[in-house]
Design an enzyme around this catalytic site. Sequence first.
Site, mmCIF file in Angstrom:
data_model
loop_
_atom_site.group_PDB
_atom_site.id
_atom_site.type_symbol
_atom_site.label_atom_id
_atom_site.label_comp_id
_atom_site.label_asym_id
_atom_site.label_seq_id
_atom_site.Cartn_x
_atom_site.Cartn_y
_atom_site.Cartn_z
ATOM 1 N N SER A 131 8.854 -4.050 6.958
ATOM 2 C CA SER A 131 8.410 -5.428 7.114
ATOM 3 C C SER A 131 7.426 -5.799 6.000
ATOM 4 O O SER A 131 7.735 -5.637 4.822
ATOM 5 C CB SER A 131 7.807 -5.622 8.511
ATOM 6 O OG SER A 131 7.574 -6.985 8.772
ATOM 7 N N ASP A 140 14.669 -7.314 10.422
ATOM 8 C CA ASP A 140 13.419 -6.566 10.253
ATOM 9 C C ASP A 140 13.579 -5.049 10.347
ATOM 10 O O ASP A 140 14.203 -4.521 11.262
ATOM 11 C CB ASP A 140 12.453 -7.043 11.342
ATOM 12 C CG ASP A 140 11.052 -6.492 11.188
ATOM 13 O OD1 ASP A 140 10.773 -5.867 10.158
ATOM 14 O OD2 ASP A 140 10.243 -6.715 12.099
#
EC number: 3.1.1.-
Length: 386
Positions: free
Chosen positions: A77, A215
């Site tokens: 991330s 993600d």
Amino acid sequence: MATTKSFLILFFMILATTSSTCAKLEEMVTVLSIDGGGIKGIIPAIILEFLEGQLQEVDNNKDARLADYFDVIGGTSTGGLLTAMITTPNENNRPFAAAKDIVPFYFEHGPHIFNYSGSILGPMYDGKYLLQVLQEKLGETRVHQALTEVAISSFDIKTNKPVIFTKSNLAKSPELDAKMYDICYSTAAAPIYFPPHHFVTHTSNGARYEFNLVDGAVATVGDPALLSLSVATRLAQEDPAFSSIKSLDYKQMLLLSLGTGTNSEFDKTYTAEEAAKWGPLRWMLAIQQMTNAASSYMTDYYISTVFQARHSQNNYLRVQENALNGTTTEMDDASEANMELLVQVGETLLKKPVSKDSPETYEEALKRFAKLLSDRKKLRANKASH
């Protein structure tokens, strides 16, 4: 449950494959791992700035960069974004961003990245500005051009499998030589917050590969330290630079793991009576926070246990603030006031003790790490010159 099972399998594999040999400093494999956490990436950015400053001071070289000292840099991330910033080359084949440039990046672009899209049914943010700024900063650079080994995770929602972008895996999987901006957006595309990312790569033989990614925390949880260690293990086995390592021992690993902060014990807690009134959206947001915090804790627990079992606890440093509260707990509050608070969190963290049982502060521990990294780099260079 599946994540816990995977952790346990890797944990026992690590214990089973380690030996009791003493590691020579020049043979150590150095690993930097950076957690996910949205705008809270400001916290590890402060730590990176301090560490890079220490390396420059120890080596008397203002041009020293983190990528010069770490064999593997991994991130998930926002940690994947930081990884790309400090490993992507500029026109002089040096990292395009120094560690001191990262916090200003968040202040300049964070408010535009986390600008509510106004959509009720879609993601909270449209992701257009994020993708645009990543394209501008990272250009056409691909994975193979990274200045050191990287490990950036994502998850393909079409194949239902994790996708790990590393340099060392390109010989077997050339389709993973994607553009860094595509990888960075993908690892940051947290469900609910940003749309998934679709892109295509082509190999030299003309094969076409399609990616539909979200993600990286979906694949590896918010703390990518175990992933980074596994990539380092493979690197040590395959890279000629580590040919002297016959059997990898975790005494030969030097791991620095940077967190983005977790909630304090008494903040963001709930009762069964309160949670019984929640709808699906409220549960999704809470579960994501709970899962990230729990997974980060368990990853640290597993790794700490392994290093302690090999009498190498000084080879692992986890830098984490465990008492965030108020707006600093939010991954998408990019107001100037909150970002200033996050800077203060990072700066204060440096002065805190590493543990209740040790008077050593994070600042002192990072200075110790900087000295080890510097000495190892010099020994490696001296060995290569003979």
